[in-house]
Write a protein that holds these residues in place. Structure first.
Motif, PDB file in Angstrom:
ATOM      1  N   PRO A 345       0.841  -1.205   0.000  1.00  0.00           N
ATOM      2  CA  PRO A 345       0.000   0.000   0.000  1.00  0.00           C
ATOM      3  C   PRO A 345       0.874   1.252   0.000  1.00  0.00           C
ATOM      4  N   VAL A 346       0.432   2.271  -0.732  1.00  0.00           N
ATOM      5  CA  VAL A 346       1.222   3.496  -0.812  1.00  0.00           C
ATOM      6  C   VAL A 346       0.793   4.485   0.254  1.00  0.00           C
ATOM      7  N   SER A 347       1.751   5.295   0.681  1.00  0.00           N
ATOM      8  CA  SER A 347       1.476   6.346   1.662  1.00  0.00           C
ATOM      9  C   SER A 347       2.516   7.437   1.480  1.00  0.00           C
ATOM     10  N   VAL A 348       2.191   8.630   1.924  1.00  0.00           N
ATOM     11  CA  VAL A 348       3.098   9.765   1.769  1.00  0.00           C
ATOM     12  C   VAL A 348       3.512  10.269   3.146  1.00  0.00           C
ATOM     13  N   PRO A 349       4.808  10.412   3.407  1.00  0.00           N
ATOM     14  CA  PRO A 349       5.245  10.936   4.707  1.00  0.00           C
ATOM     15  C   PRO A 349       4.729  12.358   4.937  1.00  0.00           C
ATOM     16  N   ALA A 367      14.277  15.510  -0.826  1.00  0.00           N
ATOM     17  CA  ALA A 367      15.089  15.087   0.328  1.00  0.00           C
ATOM     18  C   ALA A 367      14.348  14.036   1.153  1.00  0.00           C
ATOM     19  N   VAL A 368      13.036  14.214   1.323  1.00  0.00           N
ATOM     20  CA  VAL A 368      12.243  13.210   2.039  1.00  0.00           C
ATOM     21  C   VAL A 368      12.265  11.885   1.277  1.00  0.00           C
ATOM     22  N   LEU A 369      12.133  11.949  -0.034  1.00  0.00           N
ATOM     23  CA  LEU A 369      12.195  10.745  -0.868  1.00  0.00           C
ATOM     24  C   LEU A 369      13.529  10.026  -0.665  1.00  0.00           C
ATOM     25  N   GLN A 370      14.613  10.765  -0.684  1.00  0.00           N
ATOM     26  CA  GLN A 370      15.931  10.146  -0.518  1.00  0.00           C
ATOM     27  C   GLN A 370      16.114   9.567   0.883  1.00  0.00           C
ATOM     28  N   ASN A 371      15.533  10.231   1.878  1.00  0.00           N
ATOM     29  CA  ASN A 371      15.609   9.696   3.245  1.00  0.00           C
ATOM     30  C   ASN A 371      14.856   8.374   3.356  1.00  0.00           C
ATOM     31  N   SER A 372      13.702   8.285   2.693  1.00  0.00           N
ATOM     32  CA  SER A 372      12.939   7.032   2.727  1.00  0.00           C
ATOM     33  C   SER A 372      13.710   5.913   2.040  1.00  0.00           C
ATOM     34  N   VAL A 373      14.415   6.243   0.962  1.00  0.00           N
ATOM     35  CA  VAL A 373      15.248   5.245   0.280  1.00  0.00           C
ATOM     36  C   VAL A 373      16.377   4.782   1.203  1.00  0.00           C
ATOM     37  N   ARG A 374      17.000   5.737   1.865  1.00  0.00           N
ATOM     38  CA  ARG A 374      18.076   5.386   2.805  1.00  0.00           C
ATOM     39  C   ARG A 374      17.563   4.475   3.913  1.00  0.00           C
ATOM     40  N   ASP A 375      16.445   4.853   4.520  1.00  0.00           N
ATOM     41  CA  ASP A 375      15.892   4.034   5.600  1.00  0.00           C
ATOM     42  C   ASP A 375      15.445   2.672   5.080  1.00  0.00           C
ATOM     43  N   GLY A 376      14.947   2.655   3.854  1.00  0.00           N
ATOM     44  CA  GLY A 376      14.545   1.382   3.268  1.00  0.00           C
ATOM     45  C   GLY A 376      15.719   0.458   3.033  1.00  0.00           C
ATOM     46  N   ASN A 377      16.842   1.011   2.606  1.00  0.00           N
ATOM     47  CA  ASN A 377      18.045   0.192   2.408  1.00  0.00           C
ATOM     48  C   ASN A 377      18.548  -0.368   3.733  1.00  0.00           C
ATOM     49  N   LEU A 378      18.468   0.447   4.793  1.00  0.00           N
ATOM     50  CA  LEU A 378      18.856  -0.048   6.119  1.00  0.00           C
ATOM     51  C   LEU A 378      17.938  -1.194   6.548  1.00  0.00           C
ATOM     52  N   ALA A 379      16.646  -1.056   6.256  1.00  0.00           N
ATOM     53  CA  ALA A 379      15.698  -2.118   6.595  1.00  0.00           C
ATOM     54  C   ALA A 379      15.989  -3.387   5.799  1.00  0.00           C
ATOM     55  N   LEU A 380      16.384  -3.237   4.549  1.00  0.00           N
ATOM     56  CA  LEU A 380      16.758  -4.400   3.739  1.00  0.00           C
ATOM     57  C   LEU A 380      17.964  -5.112   4.347  1.00  0.00           C
ATOM     58  N   ASP A 381      18.946  -4.326   4.765  1.00  0.00           N
ATOM     59  CA  ASP A 381      20.143  -4.928   5.378  1.00  0.00           C
ATOM     60  C   ASP A 381      19.795  -5.665   6.669  1.00  0.00           C
ATOM     61  N   ALA A 382      18.800  -5.132   7.399  1.00  0.00           N
ATOM     62  CA  ALA A 382      18.414  -5.739   8.675  1.00  0.00           C
ATOM     63  C   ALA A 382      17.366  -6.838   8.516  1.00  0.00           C
ATOM     64  N   GLY A 383      16.821  -6.960   7.294  1.00  0.00           N
ATOM     65  CA  GLY A 383      15.784  -7.966   7.072  1.00  0.00           C
ATOM     66  C   GLY A 383      14.465  -7.629   7.739  1.00  0.00           C
ATOM     67  N   ASP A 384      14.195  -6.334   7.958  1.00  0.00           N
ATOM     68  CA  ASP A 384      12.976  -5.881   8.631  1.00  0.00           C
ATOM     69  C   ASP A 384      11.870  -5.703   7.588  1.00  0.00           C
ATOM     70  N   ARG A 385      11.063  -6.726   7.371  1.00  0.00           N
ATOM     71  CA  ARG A 385      10.063  -6.714   6.311  1.00  0.00           C
ATOM     72  C   ARG A 385       9.007  -5.627   6.510  1.00  0.00           C
ATOM     73  N   GLU A 386       8.632  -5.375   7.755  1.00  0.00           N
ATOM     74  CA  GLU A 386       7.622  -4.343   8.014  1.00  0.00           C
ATOM     75  C   GLU A 386       8.110  -2.971   7.570  1.00  0.00           C
TER      76      GLU A 386
END
Length: 479
Positions: A345-349, A367-386
């Motif tokens: 599902p899509v959502s906007v910060p 900048a918000v878009l890039q921050n979400s990408v950064r946080d998403g990459n960290l979540a990928l590294d941590a395996g945090d599916r949520e």
């Protein structure tokens, strides 16, 4: 876009007020926009298309915010420059104009801009212009030249508010350069109608009560805006270079004719080269058709979207290359996250919403878009599916609003290109399957040879826990 409408009030800088104001539309739930289109005399460059991208993002944001948006963008297909250039090339003026109108549409499509609701041509609205001139003459704000030339002028001194948009006094203005001053009461009076001149094509003139002739540039937009958006509409816009004299003259003649005209005046800053406005006359125009041969079209769009619309952009290939790299990072995250969690599902910060509601603040929004990408990459590294799913939904929504989502049909240049992409994708995947088989049997020399051959062609290969993935080194996308 099936997203929830944002909270907060949209605020927009109004050139007339010299400040940011709360946006309140003429009609609740609807937004009417008129932005001045091109005089189709030559191929469009990035300076022209910046305006198209700015108003495309505005339209997307307002549409996502729940408004029904109508966009009118005219095509000026009769003009001194069109007549002169067509004569130089030895082609009919209307064929010359139509050729470059098609090139404008190609540039729209190339950078993912949605077409306006309607694009009226100046030559199709001469009756409306003649009626407007009659009203202005009857009200004492216009006059036919006394020399029987067929020219009709707006009397700037008859309208005390003239100069209010550009904050100028009539006495300080230069003479209007749009017509011969021979029949003017004041050198600053501007042409509503231009009498037919010897040597001009007969087809480039229309019969009027004042003689054969053609419309003045400023009159065209007033007539078309009024016809399609009414006596009062929400936003009138264009490049900052149009503020004076074009928009000043539009405002004067429309209000003098009894219209309320635009509630907001929105102007985007210029795109410059070596500190000068990018223009055809300077010979420094980076044609859209040429730039997208050197860079991915989505990267060019990001390059134009990221700065604030009221900020000057200095043209540089290096800056577009940086946008291509940034876009590749975003695409990389979207592909990796989708492989893990699928569609989400899509959502906007909230920070993105706040940025866009603050005078279309795209620098903060990106900048918000890039921050979400950064946080998403960290979540990928941590395996945090949520968290992966949450960030993917955010990134997907923001890309759609900015017109940068890779899955948009706008980025498919036609059936031939899509078919070619399918073939290339199949060939690369077949080679990578052979490489995978070579690695499985420990034939690393063959596996390395395949990878090196692809690298020479600009294909980069990434090995992931779920298999291989390839991308183009230029940053054109991931597959």
């Amino acid at each position: 876009m099936s997203l929830a409408a944002p909270a907060g009030t949209f605020r927009l800088y109004d050139t007339a007020a010299r400040g940011v104001r709360d946006f309140v539309p003429v009609r609740a739930g609807e937004v009417s926009i008129y932005h001045c289109g091109l005089t189709v005399q030559a191929a469009p460059h990035l300076g022209h298309i910046r305006k198209e991208v700015v108003f495309d993002v505005l339209r997307r944001w307002l549409t996502w915010s729940g408004y029904q948006v109508t966009v009118i963008a005219n095509v000026t297909d009769i003009d001194d420059k069109i007549l002169n250039k067509s004569a130089e090339e030895g082609v009919p003026w209307f064929a010359h104009a139509y050729r470059f109108e098609r090139e404008l549409h190609d540039a729209y499509a190339a950078l993912g801009c949605e077409r306006p609701t309607y694009e009226p041509r100046a030559t199709g609205h001469v009756p409306e212009m003649i009626e407007m001139i009659k009203v202005l003459i009857d009200r004492g704000h216009a006059y036919p030249a006394a020399d029987d030339s067929g020219d009709v002028y707006f009397d700037v001194r008859s309208w005390p508010a003239y100069g209010c948009l550009s904050r100028q006094k009539i006495a300080d203005m230069e003479p209007a350069g749009d017509a011969d001053p021979r029949g003017k009461r004041d050198p600053r009076d501007f042409a509503l109608w231009k009498g037919h001149k010897e040597g001009e094509p007969e087809t480039a003139s229309w019969v009027t009560p004042w003689g054969r002739g053609r419309p003045g540039w400023h009159l065209e937009c007033s007539a078309m805006a009024g016809k399609y958006l009414g006596d009062e509409f929400d936003i009138h816009g264009g490049g900052l270079d149009l503020r004076f004299p074009h928009h000043e003259n539009e405002l004067a003649q429309s209000t003098a004719a009894g219209q309320r005209f635009a509630r907001f005046w929105m102007h985007n800053a210029m795109l410059t080269t070596a500190g000068e406005k990018m223009s055809k006359s300077l010979g420094n125009g980076a044609l859209v058709s040429e730039v997208i041969k050197r860079f991915p079209a989505r990267a060019v769009r990001l390059y134009l979207v990221q700065p604030h619309y009221r900020s000057i952009i200095e043209y540089a290939d290096d800056s577009i290359a940086e946008s291509a790299t940034a876009l590749a990072r975003i695409d990389n995250f979207v592909i990796r996250a989708t492989e893990v969690v699928g569609a989400t599902p899509v959502s906007v910060p909230d920070d993105f919403t706040a940025a866009m509601n603050d005078d279309l603040g795209t620098p903060a929004a990106v900048a918000v878009l890039q921050n979400s990408v950064r946080d998403g990459n960290l979540a990928l590294d941590a395996g945090d599916r949520e968290q992966i799913a949450r960030r993917l939904g955010e990134v997907t929504a923001m890309l759609r609003i900015l017109g940068l989502n890779a899955d948009s049909p706008a980025w498919s240049r036609g059936s031939d290109d899509r078919a070619l992409a399918t073939v290339v994708d199949g060939l690369v995947n077949e080679l990578l399957s052979q490489r995978q088989a070579a690695r499985a049997r420990k034939d690393f020399a063959t596996a390395d040879a395949v990878r090196d051959a692809l690298a020479r062609l600009g294909v980069e290969v990434s090995d992931t826990p779920t298999g291989f993935r390839w991308s183009l080194r230029s940053g054109q996308g991931f597959y």
